[in-house]
Design an enzyme around this catalytic site. Structure first.
Site, PDB file in Angstrom:
ATOM      1  N   GLY A  12      15.812 -34.466  -8.280  1.00 15.58           N
ATOM      2  CA  GLY A  12      16.723 -34.881  -7.215  1.00 15.58           C
ATOM      3  C   GLY A  12      16.937 -36.383  -7.225  1.00 15.58           C
ATOM      4  O   GLY A  12      18.077 -36.866  -7.099  1.00 15.58           O
ATOM      5  N   ARG A  88       9.638 -19.636 -15.716  1.00 17.31           N
ATOM      6  CA  ARG A  88      10.442 -20.037 -14.545  1.00 17.31           C
ATOM      7  C   ARG A  88      10.424 -18.922 -13.498  1.00 17.31           C
ATOM      8  O   ARG A  88      10.432 -19.187 -12.301  1.00 17.31           O
ATOM      9  CB  ARG A  88      11.878 -20.331 -14.980  1.00 17.31           C
ATOM     10  CG  ARG A  88      12.005 -21.548 -15.901  1.00 17.31           C
ATOM     11  CD  ARG A  88      13.456 -21.786 -16.260  1.00 17.31           C
ATOM     12  NE  ARG A  88      13.657 -22.903 -17.166  1.00 17.31           N
ATOM     13  CZ  ARG A  88      13.692 -22.796 -18.492  1.00 17.31           C
ATOM     14  NH1 ARG A  88      13.533 -21.623 -19.069  1.00 17.31           N
ATOM     15  NH2 ARG A  88      13.897 -23.869 -19.236  1.00 17.31           N
ATOM     16  N   ASP A 148      20.903 -27.026 -21.198  1.00 18.59           N
ATOM     17  CA  ASP A 148      20.493 -26.300 -22.409  1.00 18.59           C
ATOM     18  C   ASP A 148      21.352 -26.714 -23.605  1.00 18.59           C
ATOM     19  O   ASP A 148      20.855 -26.879 -24.719  1.00 18.59           O
ATOM     20  CB  ASP A 148      20.596 -24.783 -22.173  1.00 18.59           C
ATOM     21  CG  ASP A 148      19.628 -24.314 -21.093  1.00 18.59           C
ATOM     22  OD1 ASP A 148      18.537 -24.913 -20.985  1.00 18.59           O
ATOM     23  OD2 ASP A 148      19.960 -23.368 -20.357  1.00 18.59           O
ATOM     24  N   ARG A 151      20.269 -30.111 -24.860  1.00 13.77           N
ATOM     25  CA  ARG A 151      19.076 -30.046 -25.724  1.00 13.77           C
ATOM     26  C   ARG A 151      19.470 -29.617 -27.137  1.00 13.77           C
ATOM     27  O   ARG A 151      19.044 -30.209 -28.121  1.00 13.77           O
ATOM     28  CB  ARG A 151      18.059 -29.067 -25.117  1.00 13.77           C
ATOM     29  CG  ARG A 151      17.398 -29.648 -23.896  1.00 13.77           C
ATOM     30  CD  ARG A 151      16.338 -28.738 -23.297  1.00 13.77           C
ATOM     31  NE  ARG A 151      15.690 -29.434 -22.197  1.00 13.77           N
ATOM     32  CZ  ARG A 151      15.324 -28.875 -21.053  1.00 13.77           C
ATOM     33  NH1 ARG A 151      15.523 -27.584 -20.842  1.00 13.77           N
ATOM     34  NH2 ARG A 151      14.751 -29.597 -20.121  1.00 13.77           N
ATOM     35  N   HIS A 175      19.268 -19.014 -17.797  1.00 12.17           N
ATOM     36  CA  HIS A 175      18.490 -20.223 -18.109  1.00 12.17           C
ATOM     37  C   HIS A 175      17.038 -19.795 -18.315  1.00 12.17           C
ATOM     38  O   HIS A 175      16.206 -19.909 -17.435  1.00 12.17           O
ATOM     39  CB  HIS A 175      18.607 -21.212 -16.947  1.00 12.17           C
ATOM     40  CG  HIS A 175      17.851 -22.487 -17.172  1.00 12.17           C
ATOM     41  ND1 HIS A 175      17.993 -23.245 -18.304  1.00 12.17           N
ATOM     42  CD2 HIS A 175      16.952 -23.145 -16.390  1.00 12.17           C
ATOM     43  CE1 HIS A 175      17.212 -24.309 -18.211  1.00 12.17           C
ATOM     44  NE2 HIS A 175      16.573 -24.267 -17.067  1.00 12.17           N
TER      45      HIS A 175
END
Ligand code: LMR
Length: 309
Positions: A12, A88, A148, A151, A175
């Protein structure tokens, strides 16, 4: 333009910093539940303005959503990051409650806002924000595809020893480990990547991309923030400047790619109304199969969320 970033953790704060120094909004409100943290970080960003020459006002708030009132865009980064060894999806229980509560406050104070979710598990937290807000799908989206893809592009640039600016790519799906990088849609200065790199090396890069977040969690003991925060800021920029950028974004599919009612990353046009258009690529059978696998995984986690509601 007023933008709120909820969650003044690393992601953030990075997002708020990029929004400020690139003058993407006139006012950026950073909000967190931890006493003083958002005020401190926003003051620090504001004190950097005479050095880096910007005039975006940054304002901090400890859980006082009245300061966020009337935001045009709200970025939700709240929730726990993962630790080494976690997926995740392990964050679902804690983060779903947090994203729900945050979204309720966003709806109350900024009923016309466009919401960008960054919390994990990304696709399902975007779904959570959608069911809580009841906003149309054009106005609730998740940030993951830009990250993504970045990367993937960075790994390719390193391997080919070229500028990352010249690598263009699309990546689809959830994701997570089932994300779908698309070599057929990857170019280097307009040249198909497959003409410049061996298949085995490209496959290695694709695998590394799929586990790109995990690689950083292993190195740092917590989740990444520079690229995720910058990626979210790039989405905000496309919206507030009505740039109509073409990005992979997590959006609710309503029949596109033969998929209904699932939040998944696909290329879209991003502009002042949020999702201006979902772009449907003509995938080949192998690509369709990979997207279907990714869809099935996200749908399973969505069902976990549904069973707890
Ligand atoms: C990322 O990809 O960096 C984020 O989703 C955070 C994580 O835990 O991997």
């Amino acid at each position: 333009m007023k933008v709120t970033v909820v969650g003044a953790g690393n992601v953030g704060a990075t997002c708020a910093d990029v929004l400020a120094y690139r003058e993407i909004a006139n006012e950026v409100v950073l909000l967190d539940i931890k006493e003083g943290v958002a005020e401190g970080k926003s003051l620090d960003i504001w004190q950097k303005s005479p050095i880096n020459l910007y005039d975006t006002r940054t304002i901090g708030s400890t859980n006082d959503y009245s300061k966020t009132a009337g935001s045009d865009v709200v970025v939700i980064t709240s929730g726990l990051p993962r630790k080494p060894g976690m997926s995740r999806d392990d964050l679902i229980e804690t983060n779903a409650g947090i994203v729900k509560q945050v979204t309720e406050n966003v709806v109350k104070h900024s009923p016309d806002a466009i919401i960008i979710v960054v919390s994990n598990p990304l696709d399902v937290m975007t779904y959570q924000a959608h069911i809580t807000s009841q906003f149309p799908r054009t106005k609730v989206m998740g940030m993951a595809g830009i990250l993504d893809t970045a990367r993937y592009r960075a790994f390719l640039a390193e391997e080919l020893n070229v500028s990352p600016k010249d690598i263009q790519a699309v990546l689809m799906g959830g994701h997570g480990d089932t994300m779908v990088p698309l070599p057929r849609y990857t170019t280097v200065g307009g040249i198909p990547v497959t003409e410049l790199i061996d298949k085995s090396k490209l496959d290695e890069i694709i695998e590394r991309t799929k586990f790109g977040g995990g690689e950083l969690v292993k190195l740092m003991g917590t989740s990444a923030w520079y690229a995720p925060g910058s990626a979210a800021a790039q989405m905000v920029e496309a919206i507030v400047r009505d740039q109509r950028r073409v990005f992979p974004v997590c959006v609710k599919l309503e029949g596109e790619y033969g998929i209904d009612d699932v939040y998944l990353g696909v290329p879209v046009i991003l502009g002042k109304n949020g999702i201006e258009k979902v772009i449907e690529l003509d995938l080949n059978d192998d690509e369709k199969k990979l997207l279907e696998e990714s869809r099935n995984h996200v749908k399973e986690v969505m069902e976990v969320l549904d069973s707890k509601r």
